[in-house]
Design a protein around this motif. Structure first.
Motif, PDB file in Angstrom:
ATOM      1  N   LEU A 123     -20.999 -13.563 -32.836  1.00 51.53           N
ATOM      2  CA  LEU A 123     -19.665 -13.545 -32.392  1.00 51.53           C
ATOM      3  C   LEU A 123     -19.307 -14.410 -31.123  1.00 51.53           C
ATOM      4  O   LEU A 123     -20.133 -14.135 -30.123  1.00 51.53           O
ATOM      5  N   THR A 124     -18.133 -15.128 -31.262  1.00 52.65           N
ATOM      6  CA  THR A 124     -18.025 -16.026 -29.954  1.00 52.65           C
ATOM      7  C   THR A 124     -16.411 -15.380 -29.943  1.00 52.65           C
ATOM      8  O   THR A 124     -15.527 -15.447 -30.576  1.00 52.65           O
ATOM      9  N   VAL A 125     -16.286 -15.006 -28.575  1.00 57.15           N
ATOM     10  CA  VAL A 125     -14.975 -14.631 -27.757  1.00 57.15           C
ATOM     11  C   VAL A 125     -14.507 -15.980 -26.909  1.00 57.15           C
ATOM     12  O   VAL A 125     -15.220 -16.180 -25.822  1.00 57.15           O
ATOM     13  N   THR A 126     -13.228 -16.645 -27.208  1.00 55.15           N
ATOM     14  CA  THR A 126     -13.058 -17.715 -26.144  1.00 55.15           C
ATOM     15  C   THR A 126     -11.733 -17.254 -25.601  1.00 55.15           C
ATOM     16  O   THR A 126     -10.821 -16.745 -26.369  1.00 55.15           O
ATOM     17  N   TYR A 127     -11.576 -17.273 -24.320  1.00 58.08           N
ATOM     18  CA  TYR A 127     -10.345 -17.216 -23.595  1.00 58.08           C
ATOM     19  C   TYR A 127      -9.480 -18.060 -23.441  1.00 58.08           C
ATOM     20  O   TYR A 127      -9.804 -19.269 -22.779  1.00 58.08           O
ATOM     21  N   PRO A 128      -8.089 -18.281 -24.155  1.00 55.55           N
ATOM     22  CA  PRO A 128      -7.427 -19.586 -23.866  1.00 55.55           C
ATOM     23  C   PRO A 128      -6.779 -19.578 -22.562  1.00 55.55           C
ATOM     24  O   PRO A 128      -6.200 -20.640 -22.237  1.00 55.55           O
ATOM     25  N   GLY A 129      -6.831 -18.547 -21.933  1.00 53.41           N
ATOM     26  CA  GLY A 129      -5.965 -18.244 -20.519  1.00 53.41           C
ATOM     27  C   GLY A 129      -6.741 -17.516 -19.609  1.00 53.41           C
ATOM     28  O   GLY A 129      -8.024 -17.722 -19.347  1.00 53.41           O
ATOM     29  N   ALA A 130      -5.920 -16.645 -19.165  1.00 53.29           N
ATOM     30  CA  ALA A 130      -6.755 -15.521 -18.154  1.00 53.29           C
ATOM     31  C   ALA A 130      -7.879 -14.809 -18.822  1.00 53.29           C
ATOM     32  O   ALA A 130      -7.946 -14.843 -20.086  1.00 53.29           O
ATOM     33  N   ARG A 131      -8.923 -14.708 -17.969  1.00 55.94           N
ATOM     34  CA  ARG A 131     -10.263 -13.991 -18.646  1.00 55.94           C
ATOM     35  C   ARG A 131     -10.431 -12.616 -17.439  1.00 55.94           C
ATOM     36  O   ARG A 131     -10.169 -13.156 -16.183  1.00 55.94           O
ATOM     37  N   PRO A 132     -11.697 -11.932 -17.769  1.00 51.32           N
ATOM     38  CA  PRO A 132     -12.306 -11.077 -16.978  1.00 51.32           C
ATOM     39  C   PRO A 132     -12.975 -11.774 -15.791  1.00 51.32           C
ATOM     40  O   PRO A 132     -13.354 -12.846 -16.004  1.00 51.32           O
ATOM     41  N   ALA A 133     -12.900 -11.287 -14.707  1.00 52.92           N
ATOM     42  CA  ALA A 133     -13.629 -11.909 -13.377  1.00 52.92           C
ATOM     43  C   ALA A 133     -15.427 -12.020 -13.494  1.00 52.92           C
ATOM     44  O   ALA A 133     -15.758 -11.458 -14.420  1.00 52.92           O
ATOM     45  N   ASP A 134     -15.522 -13.398 -13.224  1.00 50.22           N
ATOM     46  CA  ASP A 134     -17.069 -13.752 -13.434  1.00 50.22           C
ATOM     47  C   ASP A 134     -17.491 -13.877 -14.931  1.00 50.22           C
ATOM     48  O   ASP A 134     -18.515 -13.581 -15.213  1.00 50.22           O
ATOM     49  N   THR A 135     -16.484 -14.198 -15.782  1.00 52.84           N
ATOM     50  CA  THR A 135     -16.710 -14.398 -17.237  1.00 52.84           C
ATOM     51  C   THR A 135     -16.548 -15.948 -17.436  1.00 52.84           C
ATOM     52  O   THR A 135     -15.339 -16.492 -17.158  1.00 52.84           O
ATOM     53  N   PRO A 136     -17.309 -16.638 -18.266  1.00 54.93           N
ATOM     54  CA  PRO A 136     -17.068 -18.118 -18.809  1.00 54.93           C
ATOM     55  C   PRO A 136     -16.016 -17.869 -19.866  1.00 54.93           C
ATOM     56  O   PRO A 136     -15.542 -16.959 -20.429  1.00 54.93           O
ATOM     57  N   GLN A 137     -15.460 -19.023 -19.928  1.00 52.05           N
ATOM     58  CA  GLN A 137     -14.305 -19.335 -20.818  1.00 52.05           C
ATOM     59  C   GLN A 137     -14.556 -18.762 -22.343  1.00 52.05           C
ATOM     60  O   GLN A 137     -13.699 -18.390 -22.928  1.00 52.05           O
ATOM     61  N   SER A 138     -15.979 -18.937 -22.524  1.00 47.49           N
ATOM     62  CA  SER A 138     -16.474 -18.682 -23.792  1.00 47.49           C
ATOM     63  C   SER A 138     -17.728 -17.822 -23.735  1.00 47.49           C
ATOM     64  O   SER A 138     -18.613 -18.198 -23.163  1.00 47.49           O
ATOM     65  N   MET A 139     -17.649 -16.643 -24.509  1.00 40.65           N
ATOM     66  CA  MET A 139     -18.831 -15.779 -24.474  1.00 40.65           C
ATOM     67  C   MET A 139     -19.368 -15.520 -26.018  1.00 40.65           C
ATOM     68  O   MET A 139     -18.560 -15.698 -26.947  1.00 40.65           O
ATOM     69  N   THR A 140     -20.797 -15.738 -26.186  1.00 37.65           N
ATOM     70  CA  THR A 140     -21.247 -15.710 -27.594  1.00 37.65           C
ATOM     71  C   THR A 140     -22.157 -14.661 -27.518  1.00 37.65           C
ATOM     72  O   THR A 140     -23.081 -14.129 -26.754  1.00 37.65           O
TER      73      THR A 140
END
Length: 145
Positions: A123-140
Motif C-alpha cells: 500500500l502506498t499513500v501519497t499526500y498531494p497537499g497537506a500531510r501529517p507532521a513529520d510525514t514524508p509526501q509518500s508512505m509505503t
C-alpha cells in the motif's frame, strides 16, 4: 414447397435464438480470472473497500471515503482521506485529522495459497497537499497476508 420454406425459416429463426444462449453458456463455463483483494486486519479479503485500517493495533490511522478509479490485475488506485490521530498529548487523548490522499495497491501475489484470490501486498499513500507532521509526501506499507 411453401411448407418446406416455412420449416426452413422456422429452423433459421430457432438457430438465431439459440446462438446467443449457447454463446452465453460457453462464456459462463470458462474459468473466471482470480479475484484481486486487499486483506484487512482481520484477514478478510476486501474488494474496493470504502474504508481501510492501516494501524491495526490501535486504530490511530485509517483510510476513509475511498473512491477506486482502478482495480486491475497488477494495481489498484483510489482517492480518499488518510485519517490520522495526532496522539497529543497521548493517543487516547489525541484528535483525528483528515488529509487528502492518493492510494495505490500493488505487488500482487497469491493470498494464503488460495488460487481464486490474489492479494495486493503493498500500500502506498501519497499526500498531494497537506500531510501529517513529520510525514514524508509518500508512505509505503507492506500489507499482511
Amino acid at each position: 414447397m411453401a411448407k418446406t420454406a416455412i420449416l426452413v425459416c422456422a429452423g433459421t429463426a430457432l438457430a438465431a435464438i439459440a446462438a446467443p444462449s449457447s454463446a452465453s453458456a460457453s462464456a459462463n463455463s470458462r474459468p473466471q480470472s482470480p479475484t484481486r483483494v486487499v486483506v484487512d486486519c482481520f484477514y478478510r479479503p476486501q474488494v474496493r473497500p470504502a474504508t481501510f485500517l492501516i494501524a491495526c493495533a490501535d486504530g490511530n490511522n485509517y483510510l476513509d471515503k475511498l473512491h477506486w478509479s482502478r482495480w486491475g490485475p497488477n494495481s489498484a488506485t483510489a482517492t480518499g482521506q488518510d485519517v490520522v490521530n495526532d496522539c497529543k498529548p497521548y493517543c487516547a487523548a489525541g484528535r483525528f485529522h483528515s488529509y487528502p490522499a492518493l492510494v495505490r495497491l500493488d505487488r500482487v501475489r497469491q493470498w494464503n495459497g488460495k488460487s481464486r484470490h490474489w492479494q495486493y501486498s503493498r500500500l502506498t499513500v501519497t499526500y498531494p497537499g497537506a500531510r501529517p507532521a513529520d510525514t514524508p509526501q509518500s508512505m509505503t506499507y507492506p500489507l499482511w497476508s
